[in-house]
Scaffold this motif. Structure first.
Motif, PDB file in Angstrom:
ATOM      1  N   VAL A 222       0.902  -1.138   0.229  1.00 20.45           N
ATOM      2  CA  VAL A 222      -0.045  -0.191  -0.053  1.00 20.45           C
ATOM      3  C   VAL A 222       0.992   1.168   0.000  1.00 20.45           C
ATOM      4  CG1 VAL A 222      -1.653   1.247   1.465  1.00 20.45           C
ATOM      5  CG2 VAL A 222      -1.823  -1.152   1.159  1.00 20.45           C
ATOM      6  N   ASP A 223       0.600   2.215  -1.068  1.00 18.65           N
ATOM      7  CA  ASP A 223       1.313   3.434  -0.720  1.00 18.65           C
ATOM      8  C   ASP A 223       0.954   4.350   0.356  1.00 18.65           C
ATOM      9  OD1 ASP A 223       2.756   5.644  -1.572  1.00 18.65           O
ATOM     10  OD2 ASP A 223       1.291   6.283  -3.166  1.00 18.65           O
ATOM     11  N   LEU A 224       2.294   4.755   0.990  1.00 18.91           N
ATOM     12  CA  LEU A 224       1.895   5.445   2.408  1.00 18.91           C
ATOM     13  C   LEU A 224       2.517   6.662   2.341  1.00 18.91           C
ATOM     14  CD1 LEU A 224       0.678   5.591   5.423  1.00 18.91           C
ATOM     15  CD2 LEU A 224       2.894   4.224   5.975  1.00 18.91           C
ATOM     16  N   VAL A 225       1.919   7.674   2.715  1.00 14.09           N
ATOM     17  CA  VAL A 225       2.353   9.130   2.794  1.00 14.09           C
ATOM     18  C   VAL A 225       2.241   9.749   4.393  1.00 14.09           C
ATOM     19  CG1 VAL A 225       2.290  11.532   2.349  1.00 14.09           C
ATOM     20  CG2 VAL A 225       2.046   9.503   0.335  1.00 14.09           C
ATOM     21  N   ARG A 226       3.298  10.425   4.726  1.00 14.50           N
ATOM     22  CA  ARG A 226       3.221  11.110   6.370  1.00 14.50           C
ATOM     23  C   ARG A 226       2.946  12.619   5.883  1.00 14.50           C
ATOM     24  NH1 ARG A 226       5.057  10.004  11.589  1.00 14.50           N
ATOM     25  NH2 ARG A 226       5.532  12.309  12.433  1.00 14.50           N
ATOM     26  N   ILE A 227       2.141  13.295   6.780  1.00  8.95           N
ATOM     27  CA  ILE A 227       2.122  14.586   6.798  1.00  8.95           C
ATOM     28  C   ILE A 227       2.477  15.040   8.422  1.00  8.95           C
ATOM     29  CG2 ILE A 227       0.576  16.719   6.741  1.00  8.95           C
ATOM     30  CD1 ILE A 227      -0.545  15.344   4.125  1.00  8.95           C
ATOM     31  N   GLY A 228       3.048  15.717   8.886  1.00  9.32           N
ATOM     32  CA  GLY A 228       3.193  16.127  10.065  1.00  9.32           C
ATOM     33  C   GLY A 228       4.761  16.504  10.303  1.00  9.32           C
ATOM     34  N   PRO A 229       5.126  16.789  11.346  1.00  9.46           N
ATOM     35  CA  PRO A 229       4.478  16.686  12.527  1.00  9.46           C
ATOM     36  C   PRO A 229       3.408  17.827  12.697  1.00  9.46           C
ATOM     37  CG  PRO A 229       6.580  17.786  13.250  1.00  9.46           C
ATOM     38  CD  PRO A 229       6.623  17.315  11.747  1.00  9.46           C
ATOM     39  N   LEU A 230       2.153  17.111  13.827  1.00 17.01           N
ATOM     40  CA  LEU A 230       1.230  18.290  13.918  1.00 17.01           C
ATOM     41  C   LEU A 230       0.846  18.157  15.446  1.00 17.01           C
ATOM     42  CD1 LEU A 230      -1.093  16.781  11.014  1.00 17.01           C
ATOM     43  CD2 LEU A 230      -0.212  18.865  11.007  1.00 17.01           C
ATOM     44  N   SER A 231       0.355  19.224  15.815  1.00 20.98           N
ATOM     45  CA  SER A 231      -0.309  19.167  17.317  1.00 20.98           C
ATOM     46  C   SER A 231      -1.578  18.423  17.359  1.00 20.98           C
ATOM     47  CB  SER A 231      -0.801  20.648  17.440  1.00 20.98           C
ATOM     48  OG  SER A 231      -1.449  20.881  18.877  1.00 20.98           O
ATOM     49  N   PRO A 232      -1.628  17.599  18.449  1.00 24.21           N
ATOM     50  CA  PRO A 232      -2.643  16.397  18.535  1.00 24.21           C
ATOM     51  C   PRO A 232      -4.027  17.142  18.859  1.00 24.21           C
ATOM     52  CG  PRO A 232      -1.516  16.638  20.520  1.00 24.21           C
ATOM     53  CD  PRO A 232      -0.836  17.400  19.509  1.00 24.21           C
ATOM     54  N   THR A 233      -4.465  18.185  17.976  1.00 18.90           N
ATOM     55  CA  THR A 233      -5.858  18.892  18.460  1.00 18.90           C
ATOM     56  C   THR A 233      -6.774  18.920  17.098  1.00 18.90           C
ATOM     57  OG1 THR A 233      -4.920  20.996  17.451  1.00 18.90           O
ATOM     58  CG2 THR A 233      -4.342  20.278  19.854  1.00 18.90           C
ATOM     59  N   VAL A 234      -8.006  19.205  17.482  1.00 18.84           N
ATOM     60  CA  VAL A 234      -8.951  19.160  16.370  1.00 18.84           C
ATOM     61  C   VAL A 234      -8.481  20.344  15.498  1.00 18.84           C
ATOM     62  CG1 VAL A 234     -11.302  19.832  15.941  1.00 18.84           C
ATOM     63  CG2 VAL A 234     -10.820  18.451  17.916  1.00 18.84           C
ATOM     64  N   ALA A 236      -5.794  21.524  14.581  1.00 22.82           N
ATOM     65  CA  ALA A 236      -4.664  21.004  13.467  1.00 22.82           C
ATOM     66  C   ALA A 236      -5.044  19.903  12.551  1.00 22.82           C
ATOM     67  CB  ALA A 236      -3.773  20.573  14.621  1.00 22.82           C
ATOM     68  N   GLY A 237      -6.203  19.186  12.788  1.00 22.65           N
ATOM     69  CA  GLY A 237      -6.613  18.294  12.072  1.00 22.65           C
ATOM     70  C   GLY A 237      -7.415  18.953  10.853  1.00 22.65           C
ATOM     71  N   VAL A 238      -8.214  20.320  11.182  1.00 21.29           N
ATOM     72  CA  VAL A 238      -8.947  20.966  10.167  1.00 21.29           C
ATOM     73  C   VAL A 238      -7.909  21.626   9.281  1.00 21.29           C
ATOM     74  CG1 VAL A 238     -10.065  23.290   9.969  1.00 21.29           C
ATOM     75  CG2 VAL A 238     -10.775  21.478  11.893  1.00 21.29           C
ATOM     76  N   ALA A 239      -6.833  22.100   9.887  1.00 21.42           N
ATOM     77  CA  ALA A 239      -5.755  22.661   8.829  1.00 21.42           C
ATOM     78  C   ALA A 239      -4.959  21.724   8.060  1.00 21.42           C
ATOM     79  CB  ALA A 239      -4.772  23.585   9.836  1.00 21.42           C
ATOM     80  N   ALA A 240      -4.862  20.526   8.546  1.00 19.99           N
ATOM     81  CA  ALA A 240      -4.340  19.428   7.806  1.00 19.99           C
ATOM     82  C   ALA A 240      -5.103  18.547   6.819  1.00 19.99           C
ATOM     83  CB  ALA A 240      -3.691  18.442   8.656  1.00 19.99           C
ATOM     84  N   ALA A 241      -6.404  18.882   6.727  1.00 17.40           N
ATOM     85  CA  ALA A 241      -7.337  18.244   5.887  1.00 17.40           C
ATOM     86  C   ALA A 241      -6.974  18.573   4.356  1.00 17.40           C
ATOM     87  CB  ALA A 241      -8.762  18.632   6.361  1.00 17.40           C
ATOM     88  N   ASP A 242      -6.665  19.955   4.037  1.00 17.56           N
ATOM     89  CA  ASP A 242      -6.352  20.478   2.708  1.00 17.56           C
ATOM     90  C   ASP A 242      -5.220  19.711   2.331  1.00 17.56           C
ATOM     91  OD1 ASP A 242      -8.692  22.125   2.823  1.00 17.56           O
ATOM     92  OD2 ASP A 242      -7.793  23.622   3.407  1.00 17.56           O
ATOM     93  N   ALA A 243      -4.222  19.581   2.991  1.00 18.64           N
ATOM     94  CA  ALA A 243      -3.032  18.769   2.549  1.00 18.64           C
ATOM     95  C   ALA A 243      -3.378  17.462   2.269  1.00 18.64           C
ATOM     96  CB  ALA A 243      -2.086  18.998   3.579  1.00 18.64           C
ATOM     97  N   VAL A 244      -4.381  16.620   3.127  1.00 19.28           N
ATOM     98  CA  VAL A 244      -4.721  15.392   2.755  1.00 19.28           C
ATOM     99  C   VAL A 244      -5.050  15.129   1.422  1.00 19.28           C
ATOM    100  CG1 VAL A 244      -6.278  13.530   3.313  1.00 19.28           C
ATOM    101  CG2 VAL A 244      -4.957  14.783   5.139  1.00 19.28           C
ATOM    102  N   LEU A 245      -6.154  16.140   1.119  1.00 15.19           N
ATOM    103  CA  LEU A 245      -6.686  16.255  -0.169  1.00 15.19           C
ATOM    104  C   LEU A 245      -5.816  16.266  -1.331  1.00 15.19           C
ATOM    105  CD1 LEU A 245      -9.990  18.124   0.546  1.00 15.19           C
ATOM    106  CD2 LEU A 245      -9.768  15.684   0.170  1.00 15.19           C
ATOM    107  N   LEU A 246      -4.587  17.081  -1.189  1.00 14.66           N
ATOM    108  CA  LEU A 246      -3.470  17.332  -2.189  1.00 14.66           C
ATOM    109  C   LEU A 246      -2.857  15.908  -2.709  1.00 14.66           C
ATOM    110  CD1 LEU A 246      -2.045  20.746  -1.211  1.00 14.66           C
ATOM    111  CD2 LEU A 246      -3.750  20.159  -3.119  1.00 14.66           C
ATOM    112  N   GLU A 247      -2.968  15.020  -1.795  1.00 13.30           N
ATOM    113  CA  GLU A 247      -2.415  13.775  -1.867  1.00 13.30           C
ATOM    114  C   GLU A 247      -3.158  12.696  -2.788  1.00 13.30           C
ATOM    115  OE1 GLU A 247       0.760  13.253  -1.367  1.00 13.30           O
ATOM    116  OE2 GLU A 247       1.396  14.637  -0.122  1.00 13.30           O
TER     117      GLU A 247
END
Length: 363
Positions: A222-234, A236-247
């Motif tokens: 399986v192809d796996l990509v890491r984004i981070g490090p991130l603060s373990p907060t809601v 940070a998840g909101v902010a990271a979602a756009d980066a997830v979509l770019l992948e």
């Protein structure tokens, strides 16, 4: 004829001072030195039995209770334990605190709780300040270096939760098996590319989870990509979602449930379906993970059990049980499947974006 004078009456409850009585108040009422009152509580064998009985009686009438810290001066024990956590607002730690407090109370100990604010500097300062005020420490998800933890362990009893540093004893919630099952779950639904949202840079748990996920994805091709490090907060998840979509991945696994909840919020705001367009899988199964929309698929962790086990190890160390206090307790996680994961979409049209490099990549 001289008048008869009655003997002094014992101190009555009505005579209690409005402020909390001190050792000096009790000493004055008894007609003895403060040091005698102190010994009556801490070293009773060094005080005349009649004097001690009178001190204890009057102290009870006045509502005096000796300070645990003061009583610890001769005995070396305060019957208090320090519990340091990186973020008191993180629901992951709620059950850990409850488990530790219940186990400590059953043994006659009190927990002193401190928030280190995800800071190694704050954590080191708190350990130093509290060292003489508590009998030992439980450090949860410590951000201190290995060297600092070994030095602190050399000073006194210390137990780690979700951290491994030899020879410090501890309790580890092991995500290896759970993440293997989680990867198999996603692959069985047709997902061939996964994004991992990492936790804080200094998090031992994050590094462990990343290694476990890498191993599982290599085994299943399986192809796996890491984004981070991130603060373990809601947030940070909101902010990271756009980066997830770019992948252009069809599934995302997050370091903890708070990040996953933030991702789901952002995807919903952008009109992207979970799990129709992208599946989301968290870690920890915190309170509320099943309340979000959709309910979150996650790895359930025995968090309260970890708190109880950590206190048990610390009490064993305080009792001088060297074999028990050196133990490493391993607690496994299990996959809890809810509605945030589903079959991979036939195409990625809903998420077609220009691809950008990610922080780390493995395949």
């Amino acid at each position: 004829m001289a008048s008869r004078r009655s003997a002094p009456e014992p101190v009555a409850n009505a005579g209690r001072p409005t402020r909390a009585p001190t050792i000096h108040d009790v000493a004055a009422a008894c007609g003895v030195a403060a040091s005698t009152v102190s010994r009556a509580f801490s070293r009773p064998e060094r005080v005349n039995a009649a004097t001690r009985a009178r001190v204890l009686e009057i102290a009870e009438q006045m509502g005096y209770r000796p300070s645990p810290i003061a009583r610890a001066l001769p005995s070396g024990r305060t019957t208090t334990l320090g519990l340091l956590i990186p973020d008191v607002t993180n629901p992951f730690f709620f059950n850990l605190i409850r488990g530790a407090e219940r186990q400590a109370a059953a043994a006659g100990y009190t927990i002193v709780l401190a928030d280190t604010d995800e800071s190694a500097e704050v954590e080191a300062t708190l350990v130093d300040r509290l060292f003489r005020a508590v009998d030992g420490f439980v450090l949860a998800s410590s951000r201190l270096s290995d060297r600092q933890l070994r030095a602190a362990h050399a000073r006194g009893p210390l137990i780690l939760v979700n951290r491994r540093v030899s020879p410090v004893p501890g309790v580890v919630i092991d995500s290896t098996h759970g993440l293997r099952r989680a990867t198999e779950h996603l692959v069985s639904l047709g997902h061939r590319k996964i994004v991992y949202l990492g936790g804080p840079r200094a998090s031992w748990s994050d590094a462990s989870r990343w290694r476990a996920l890498q191993s599982a994805c290599r085994r299943l091709d399986v192809d796996l990509v890491r984004i981070g490090p991130l603060s373990p907060t809601v947030e940070a998840g909101v902010a990271a979602a756009d980066a997830v979509l770019l992948e252009e991945a069809t599934a995302v696994v997050t370091f903890n449930d708070l990040l996953a909840i933030g991702v789901i919020r952002r995807l919903h705001a952008r009109g992207i379906s979970v799990p129709g367009d992208i599946s989301v899988l968290g870690n920890d199964d915190i309170f509320g993970a099943d309340f979000c929309h959709p309910p979150l698929t996650t790895l359930a962790a025995p968090i309260e059990t970890a708190g109880r086990a950590a206190v048990d190890l610390l009490l064993a160390a305080l009792a001088g049980d060297s074999a028990e206090s050196r133990r490493q307790v391993i607690l496994p996680t299990r996959l809890t499947i809810r509605d945030s994961t589903g079959p991979a979409p036939a195409s990625s049209d809903a998420r077609r974006h220009t691809r950008t490099p990610s922080a780390e990549r493995t395949g």
